[in-house]
Design a protein around this motif. Structure first.
Motif, PDB file in Angstrom:
ATOM      1  N   PRO A 188       0.798  -1.233   0.000  1.00 40.71           N
ATOM      2  CA  PRO A 188       0.000   0.000   0.000  1.00 40.71           C
ATOM      3  C   PRO A 188       0.829   1.281   0.000  1.00 40.71           C
ATOM      4  O   PRO A 188       0.324   2.348  -0.335  1.00 40.71           O
ATOM      5  N   TRP A 189       2.113   1.194   0.417  1.00 46.28           N
ATOM      6  CA  TRP A 189       2.948   2.387   0.501  1.00 46.28           C
ATOM      7  C   TRP A 189       4.273   2.174  -0.195  1.00 46.28           C
ATOM      8  O   TRP A 189       4.813   1.064  -0.221  1.00 46.28           O
ATOM      9  N   ARG A 190       4.780   3.237  -0.758  1.00 45.21           N
ATOM     10  CA  ARG A 190       6.139   3.267  -1.283  1.00 45.21           C
ATOM     11  C   ARG A 190       7.054   3.883  -0.236  1.00 45.21           C
ATOM     12  O   ARG A 190       6.585   4.649   0.618  1.00 45.21           O
ATOM     13  N   PRO A 191       8.364   3.588  -0.284  1.00 49.82           N
ATOM     14  CA  PRO A 191       9.273   4.193   0.706  1.00 49.82           C
ATOM     15  C   PRO A 191       9.324   5.700   0.575  1.00 49.82           C
ATOM     16  O   PRO A 191       9.231   6.251  -0.528  1.00 49.82           O
ATOM     17  N   GLU A 192       9.457   6.381   1.698  1.00 50.88           N
ATOM     18  CA  GLU A 192       9.551   7.832   1.691  1.00 50.88           C
ATOM     19  C   GLU A 192      10.886   8.275   1.109  1.00 50.88           C
ATOM     20  O   GLU A 192      11.930   7.692   1.408  1.00 50.88           O
ATOM     21  N   PRO A 193      10.892   9.298   0.262  1.00 50.13           N
ATOM     22  CA  PRO A 193      12.156   9.759  -0.337  1.00 50.13           C
ATOM     23  C   PRO A 193      13.083  10.350   0.708  1.00 50.13           C
ATOM     24  O   PRO A 193      12.642  10.835   1.753  1.00 50.13           O
ATOM     25  N   GLU A 194      14.366  10.323   0.411  1.00 55.44           N
ATOM     26  CA  GLU A 194      15.343  10.912   1.318  1.00 55.44           C
ATOM     27  C   GLU A 194      15.189  12.424   1.339  1.00 55.44           C
ATOM     28  O   GLU A 194      14.835  13.035   0.322  1.00 55.44           O
ATOM     29  N   PRO A 195      15.448  13.069   2.488  1.00 57.85           N
ATOM     30  CA  PRO A 195      15.303  14.528   2.564  1.00 57.85           C
ATOM     31  C   PRO A 195      16.268  15.240   1.638  1.00 57.85           C
ATOM     32  O   PRO A 195      17.335  14.732   1.293  1.00 57.85           O
ATOM     33  N   ALA A 196      15.870  16.436   1.220  1.00 60.78           N
ATOM     34  CA  ALA A 196      16.688  17.214   0.290  1.00 60.78           C
ATOM     35  C   ALA A 196      17.970  17.687   0.950  1.00 60.78           C
ATOM     36  O   ALA A 196      18.058  17.821   2.167  1.00 60.78           O
ATOM     37  N   ALA A 197      18.979  17.955   0.118  1.00 57.95           N
ATOM     38  CA  ALA A 197      20.275  18.411   0.620  1.00 57.95           C
ATOM     39  C   ALA A 197      20.184  19.841   1.132  1.00 57.95           C
ATOM     40  O   ALA A 197      19.467  20.669   0.572  1.00 57.95           O
ATOM     41  N   PRO A 198      20.902  20.166   2.208  1.00 60.30           N
ATOM     42  CA  PRO A 198      20.905  21.535   2.719  1.00 60.30           C
ATOM     43  C   PRO A 198      21.684  22.455   1.792  1.00 60.30           C
ATOM     44  O   PRO A 198      22.548  22.016   1.029  1.00 60.30           O
ATOM     45  N   ARG A 199      21.413  23.761   1.901  1.00 60.51           N
ATOM     46  CA  ARG A 199      22.071  24.733   1.021  1.00 60.51           C
ATOM     47  C   ARG A 199      23.376  25.255   1.605  1.00 60.51           C
ATOM     48  O   ARG A 199      24.256  25.679   0.877  1.00 60.51           O
ATOM     49  N   ARG A 200      23.482  25.247   2.922  1.00 57.79           N
ATOM     50  CA  ARG A 200      24.654  25.854   3.557  1.00 57.79           C
ATOM     51  C   ARG A 200      25.666  24.788   3.932  1.00 57.79           C
ATOM     52  O   ARG A 200      25.343  23.794   4.564  1.00 57.79           O
ATOM     53  N   ALA A 201      26.913  24.992   3.535  1.00 54.78           N
ATOM     54  CA  ALA A 201      27.972  24.028   3.837  1.00 54.78           C
ATOM     55  C   ALA A 201      28.568  24.291   5.216  1.00 54.78           C
ATOM     56  O   ALA A 201      28.564  25.414   5.723  1.00 54.78           O
ATOM     57  N   SER A 202      29.086  23.224   5.818  1.00 57.95           N
ATOM     58  CA  SER A 202      29.702  23.358   7.122  1.00 57.95           C
ATOM     59  C   SER A 202      31.058  24.030   6.997  1.00 57.95           C
ATOM     60  O   SER A 202      31.818  23.777   6.061  1.00 57.95           O
ATOM     61  N   ARG A 203      31.366  24.903   7.951  1.00 48.86           N
ATOM     62  CA  ARG A 203      32.647  25.612   7.951  1.00 48.86           C
ATOM     63  C   ARG A 203      33.590  25.073   9.021  1.00 48.86           C
ATOM     64  O   ARG A 203      34.612  25.692   9.309  1.00 48.86           O
ATOM     65  N   LEU A 204      33.264  23.945   9.595  1.00 49.97           N
ATOM     66  CA  LEU A 204      34.110  23.361  10.629  1.00 49.97           C
ATOM     67  C   LEU A 204      35.419  22.858  10.036  1.00 49.97           C
ATOM     68  O   LEU A 204      35.444  22.279   8.950  1.00 49.97           O
ATOM     69  N   HIS A 205      36.504  23.082  10.760  1.00 48.92           N
ATOM     70  CA  HIS A 205      37.824  22.542  10.399  1.00 48.92           C
ATOM     71  C   HIS A 205      38.456  21.986  11.668  1.00 48.92           C
ATOM     72  O   HIS A 205      38.595  22.712  12.650  1.00 48.92           O
ATOM     73  N   PRO A 206      38.848  20.701  11.705  1.00 47.77           N
ATOM     74  CA  PRO A 206      38.656  19.694  10.658  1.00 47.77           C
ATOM     75  C   PRO A 206      37.176  19.458  10.341  1.00 47.77           C
ATOM     76  O   PRO A 206      36.304  19.857  11.108  1.00 47.77           O
ATOM     77  N   ARG A 207      36.935  18.790   9.220  1.00 48.79           N
ATOM     78  CA  ARG A 207      35.571  18.538   8.792  1.00 48.79           C
ATOM     79  C   ARG A 207      34.820  17.702   9.821  1.00 48.79           C
ATOM     80  O   ARG A 207      35.425  16.946  10.591  1.00 48.79           O
ATOM     81  N   PRO A 208      33.488  17.823   9.838  1.00 49.59           N
ATOM     82  CA  PRO A 208      32.707  17.022  10.786  1.00 49.59           C
ATOM     83  C   PRO A 208      32.961  15.527  10.681  1.00 49.59           C
ATOM     84  O   PRO A 208      32.993  14.835  11.703  1.00 49.59           O
ATOM     85  N   SER A 209      33.151  15.023   9.462  1.00 51.65           N
ATOM     86  CA  SER A 209      33.407  13.583   9.319  1.00 51.65           C
ATOM     87  C   SER A 209      34.718  13.187   9.985  1.00 51.65           C
ATOM     88  O   SER A 209      34.811  12.124  10.613  1.00 51.65           O
ATOM     89  N   THR A 210      35.735  14.041   9.879  1.00 46.17           N
ATOM     90  CA  THR A 210      37.014  13.768  10.537  1.00 46.17           C
ATOM     91  C   THR A 210      36.863  13.829  12.049  1.00 46.17           C
ATOM     92  O   THR A 210      37.395  12.982  12.780  1.00 46.17           O
ATOM     93  N   ARG A 211      36.128  14.800  12.534  1.00 50.47           N
ATOM     94  CA  ARG A 211      35.898  14.922  13.971  1.00 50.47           C
ATOM     95  C   ARG A 211      35.163  13.696  14.510  1.00 50.47           C
ATOM     96  O   ARG A 211      35.528  13.149  15.560  1.00 50.47           O
ATOM     97  N   MET A 212      34.123  13.261  13.787  1.00 53.68           N
ATOM     98  CA  MET A 212      33.372  12.097  14.238  1.00 53.68           C
ATOM     99  C   MET A 212      34.234  10.843  14.235  1.00 53.68           C
ATOM    100  O   MET A 212      34.125   9.996  15.122  1.00 53.68           O
ATOM    101  N   ALA A 213      35.092  10.712  13.218  1.00 54.43           N
ATOM    102  CA  ALA A 213      35.973   9.545  13.149  1.00 54.43           C
ATOM    103  C   ALA A 213      36.950   9.524  14.309  1.00 54.43           C
ATOM    104  O   ALA A 213      37.205   8.473  14.912  1.00 54.43           O
ATOM    105  N   VAL A 214      37.523  10.683  14.643  1.00 56.34           N
ATOM    106  CA  VAL A 214      38.471  10.768  15.762  1.00 56.34           C
ATOM    107  C   VAL A 214      37.760  10.468  17.084  1.00 56.34           C
ATOM    108  O   VAL A 214      38.272   9.727  17.934  1.00 56.34           O
ATOM    109  N   GLN A 215      36.575  11.034  17.256  1.00 53.31           N
ATOM    110  CA  GLN A 215      35.810  10.778  18.485  1.00 53.31           C
ATOM    111  C   GLN A 215      35.474   9.299  18.627  1.00 53.31           C
ATOM    112  O   GLN A 215      35.627   8.718  19.706  1.00 53.31           O
ATOM    113  N   LEU A 216      35.018   8.701  17.530  1.00 49.64           N
ATOM    114  CA  LEU A 216      34.643   7.292  17.585  1.00 49.64           C
ATOM    115  C   LEU A 216      35.850   6.415  17.869  1.00 49.64           C
ATOM    116  O   LEU A 216      35.774   5.476  18.669  1.00 49.64           O
TER     117      LEU A 216
END
Length: 360
Positions: A171-199
């Motif tokens: 009866p239902w199709r999967p919900e589409p993924e949310p749209a991409a945000p317009r503003r880029a992150s200005r964090l340095h190091p990048r958030p992905s690097t920070r998350m990897a180091v934390q993990l």
């Protein structure tokens, strides 16, 4: 509105549990036909359950990538499990490096993010399937790298079959993924690097403290760290997940203890485990605490099926989960904290947006 959401959640959880039970049944047959160990159907469930959500909206190209990455990583995870058995320090270091790299590669865009998510599934399954925590004498009975890859292929096939039929006749199709945000992150190091180091820091500390404090029950601390910090959206998000993980785990452990005290063992406990997973999947979108309680109950019942006493291990499990939650929160708050709502998926979409703007 809430009622409609619960109905939709029930439908999605029904699809997931159908794929899980289908893969579990096939793995159970394979276990008897090939003379394999009991951890084969457990691995099937551990891979199929998270795979269902990652493949719900995946096109054919992403599914082909999953068919390559998941079996290869599942086979490698079995070698890693044996390495942890024989050389705990080296195995813990390899595990920590591998799971943190799966987060770090998110910096290369959405495709790398999805690949990293797929590759983490066997790492998490390694913590769920009681292989590394078993004595060395039991190693010969564990599933081999070849059968691990076969189970991964089987999990993909079951998920795609159930989801394909649901998309065609449901009866239902999967919900589409949310749209991409317009503003880029200005964090340095990048958030992905920070998350990897934390993990990496939190997982390494969980391996060390878990072994020193809880001996063979260290996977509870490591798993809690990944659950709380693996999808880090910031300090508040990790704090919330850590608290919900501990609260849900407390309830789940008490439920599993009650089930064991009621004398429900063997196949009956397996049936209860699947019922608990279905309810946890249904309620998971409402709050993570429901999922934490359900997963902890299921894992406790699973380990009880393998002979561990849920009542005697109650303080140990709660202490290990509390330790993992504390380590993940500490790393997120004081080691390169991620500010704002920059989770891994958002980071990749921000990267894609920047590249598109440059191309113009």
């Amino acid at each position: 509105m809430v009622g409609r959401k619960l109905i939709r959640n029930a439908y999605e959880s029904l699809l997931t549990m159908t794929a899980v039970l289908l893969c579990w049944g096939a793995a159970l047959w394979l276990e008897g036909a090939a003379g394999l160990h009991t951890d084969v159907p457990v691995l099937a469930v551990a891979l199929t359950l998270p795979l269902s959500s990652t493949q719900r909206t995946a096109p054919a190209r992403r599914r082909a990538a999953a068919l390559v990455l998941l079996p290869a990583t599942a086979a490698g995870a079995q070698f890693l499990g044996r390495l942890i058995m024989h050389d705990y320090a080296l195995g813990a270091a390899v595990f920590t490096l591998g799971i943190s790299l799966c987060v770090w590669i998110r910096r290369y865009g959405p495709a790398a993010s999805r690949a990293g998510t797929l590759m983490t599934l066997p790492f998490v399954a390694l913590l769920v399937v009681p292989g590394p925590a078993l004595p060395t004498a039991a190693e010969s009975g564990l599933v081999s790298w070849f059968w691990s890859a076969v189970i991964a292929v089987l999990a993909c096939a079951c998920v795609w079959l159930v989801q394909g039929l649901a998309d065609r006749y449901g009866p239902w199709r999967p919900e589409p993924e949310p749209a991409a945000p317009r503003r880029a992150s200005r964090l340095h190091p990048r958030p992905s690097t920070r998350m990897a180091v934390q993990l990496a820091a939190a997982v390494a500390a969980a391996f060390l403290c878990g072994r020193l404090l809880f001996d063979d029950h260290w996977p509870w601390a490591v798993l809690t760290v990944y659950v709380a910090a693996g999808g880090n959206r910031g300090r508040g998000d990790v704090l919330r997940k850590g608290v919900e993980r501990f609260a849900g785990a407390t309830v789940g452990t008490l439920l599993a203890t009650g089930v064991a005290a009621a004398g429900i063992t063997g196949r009956a406990s397996v049936a209860v485990m699947f019922a608990v997973l279905a309810v946890a999947l249904w309620l998971r979108p409402l709050t993570y605490a429901y999922w934490a309680a359900g997963m902890t109950t299921a894992l406790s019942l699973l380990l009880g099926y393998f002979g561990q006493d849920a009542t005697d291990l109650l303080p140990t499990r709660l202490a290990a989960i509390a330790l993992g939650a504390a380590l993940s929160i500490a790393a997120a708050w004081w080691l390169l904290p991620v500010t704002g709502r920059a989770d891994g998926r958002t980071v990749h979409r921000q990267t894609a947006t920047r590249q598109a703007e440059k191309a113009r």
